[in-house]
Design a protein around this motif. Structure first.
Motif, PDB file in Angstrom:
ATOM      1  N   VAL A 117       1.083  -1.223  -0.028  1.00  0.00           N
ATOM      2  CA  VAL A 117       0.018  -0.125  -0.188  1.00  0.00           C
ATOM      3  C   VAL A 117       0.884   1.243  -0.137  1.00  0.00           C
ATOM      4  O   VAL A 117       0.877   2.313  -0.635  1.00  0.00           O
ATOM      5  CB  VAL A 117      -0.890   0.182   1.176  1.00  0.00           C
ATOM      6  N   ARG A 118       2.052   1.207   0.933  1.00  0.00           N
ATOM      7  CA  ARG A 118       2.548   2.330   0.920  1.00  0.00           C
ATOM      8  C   ARG A 118       3.346   2.680  -0.566  1.00  0.00           C
ATOM      9  O   ARG A 118       3.544   3.704  -0.870  1.00  0.00           O
ATOM     10  CB  ARG A 118       3.866   2.278   2.016  1.00  0.00           C
ATOM     11  N   GLN A 119       3.957   1.580  -0.970  1.00  0.00           N
ATOM     12  CA  GLN A 119       4.639   1.703  -2.310  1.00  0.00           C
ATOM     13  C   GLN A 119       3.543   2.344  -3.345  1.00  0.00           C
ATOM     14  O   GLN A 119       3.948   3.147  -4.240  1.00  0.00           O
ATOM     15  CB  GLN A 119       5.224   0.382  -2.707  1.00  0.00           C
ATOM     16  N   ARG A 120       2.166   1.706  -3.432  1.00  0.00           N
ATOM     17  CA  ARG A 120       1.488   2.159  -4.408  1.00  0.00           C
ATOM     18  C   ARG A 120       0.956   3.674  -4.032  1.00  0.00           C
ATOM     19  O   ARG A 120       1.012   4.313  -5.095  1.00  0.00           O
ATOM     20  CB  ARG A 120       0.307   1.200  -4.243  1.00  0.00           C
ATOM     21  N   ILE A 121       0.888   4.312  -3.054  1.00  0.00           N
ATOM     22  CA  ILE A 121       0.652   5.201  -2.736  1.00  0.00           C
ATOM     23  C   ILE A 121       1.717   6.161  -3.025  1.00  0.00           C
ATOM     24  O   ILE A 121       1.466   7.307  -3.684  1.00  0.00           O
ATOM     25  CB  ILE A 121       0.301   5.653  -1.079  1.00  0.00           C
ATOM     26  N   PHE A 122       2.952   5.885  -2.824  1.00  0.00           N
ATOM     27  CA  PHE A 122       4.002   6.841  -3.153  1.00  0.00           C
ATOM     28  C   PHE A 122       4.046   7.003  -4.581  1.00  0.00           C
ATOM     29  O   PHE A 122       4.261   7.878  -5.355  1.00  0.00           O
ATOM     30  CB  PHE A 122       5.464   6.048  -2.698  1.00  0.00           C
ATOM     31  N   LYS A 123       3.907   5.601  -5.358  1.00  0.00           N
ATOM     32  CA  LYS A 123       3.797   5.969  -6.874  1.00  0.00           C
ATOM     33  C   LYS A 123       2.877   6.662  -7.488  1.00  0.00           C
ATOM     34  O   LYS A 123       2.993   7.628  -8.243  1.00  0.00           O
ATOM     35  CB  LYS A 123       4.000   4.337  -7.495  1.00  0.00           C
ATOM     36  N   CYS A 124       1.748   6.580  -6.818  1.00  0.00           N
ATOM     37  CA  CYS A 124       0.340   7.377  -7.403  1.00  0.00           C
ATOM     38  C   CYS A 124       0.673   8.802  -6.981  1.00  0.00           C
ATOM     39  O   CYS A 124       0.307   9.794  -8.053  1.00  0.00           O
ATOM     40  CB  CYS A 124      -0.875   6.904  -6.750  1.00  0.00           C
ATOM     41  N   LYS A 125       1.071   9.066  -5.650  1.00  0.00           N
ATOM     42  CA  LYS A 125       1.318  10.536  -5.653  1.00  0.00           C
ATOM     43  C   LYS A 125       2.252  10.951  -6.249  1.00  0.00           C
ATOM     44  O   LYS A 125       2.568  12.562  -6.753  1.00  0.00           O
ATOM     45  CB  LYS A 125       1.847  10.510  -4.144  1.00  0.00           C
ATOM     46  N   ALA A 126       3.638  10.413  -6.655  1.00  0.00           N
ATOM     47  CA  ALA A 126       4.542  11.005  -7.559  1.00  0.00           C
ATOM     48  C   ALA A 126       3.995  11.149  -9.171  1.00  0.00           C
ATOM     49  O   ALA A 126       4.451  12.138  -9.635  1.00  0.00           O
ATOM     50  CB  ALA A 126       5.735   9.951  -7.679  1.00  0.00           C
ATOM     51  N   ARG A 127       3.068  10.323  -9.452  1.00  0.00           N
ATOM     52  CA  ARG A 127       2.486  10.191 -10.868  1.00  0.00           C
ATOM     53  C   ARG A 127       1.677  11.721 -10.822  1.00  0.00           C
ATOM     54  O   ARG A 127       1.774  12.552 -11.777  1.00  0.00           O
ATOM     55  CB  ARG A 127       1.779   9.054 -10.887  1.00  0.00           C
TER      56      ARG A 127
END
Length: 190
Positions: free
Chosen positions: A163-173
């Motif tokens: 979840v943390r990784q997915r949130i990080f990637k989505c926020k970066a995008r």
């Protein structure tokens, strides 16, 4: 289409100062503004002030440049009022209260700053809507402060770390999409 015509009527009533349209706006939106302000440490007077500022900001914006409301008029005005209240709460934390001091805040400057903030919020919302459905859902849960464990179970992720990784990637995008929009530099430099 009926809602669009009704929303256009409300916006035009506000801009032109049509009393019956403005009464309708108050009847529809003020109870929600009042409820929001009361839930967020405000009084009835605060709610009245915020409603006035929200209407003034929206009216000034519609008169200065043409824009369209992509959601409902009611939702747009309510969001504007929420942003006005958040801004006032934030500013009140930095103000020094002294009865002998004259308040030097310029009302026109205040409206301009609130309108600027609203434009930034709209850019954020627009770019969020352009993201994948998965990112929209994950970020929505994250922004609503849902615990990582619940997000993992709701989204079918194996672990909270996923979840943390997915949130990080989505926020970066999302950040990249906002920064790549030409309006970002205009809004950033104001």
């Amino acid at each position: 289409m009926i809602h669009k015509k009704y929303d256009d009527y409300l916006l035009q009533s506000l801009v032109s100062g049509d009393a019956s349209g403005i009464k309708e706006i108050y009847k529809k939106v003020y109870p929600k503004v009042y409820s929001y302000i009361r839930k967020h440490e405000g009084s009835e007077d605060d709610a009245k002030d915020v409603m006035q500022k929200g209407l003034l900001q929206l009216s000034a914006r519609a008169q200065v440049k043409e824009f369209s409301i992509t959601s409902s008029f009611e939702g747009y005005l309510l969001t504007t009022c929420k942003n006005v209240w958040r801004r006032e709460k934030k500013m009140s934390k930095t103000k020094v209260t002294n009865e002998a001091v004259i308040n030097l805040l310029n009302e026109e400057r205040e409206i301009a700053l609130a309108a600027h903030e609203q434009e930034k919020w709209e850019l954020f919302q627009e770019k969020l809507q352009e993201m994948s459905d998965n990112c929209k859902k994950v970020l929505s849960l994250y922004f609503n402060k849902i615990p990582y464990s619940k997000i993992a179970s709701d989204m079918g992720y194996a672990t909270e770390n996923t979840v943390r990784q997915r949130i990080f990637k989505c926020k970066a995008r999302l950040k990249e999409m906002i920064h790549n929009d030409v309006r970002y530099n205009e809004l950033k430099n104001l």
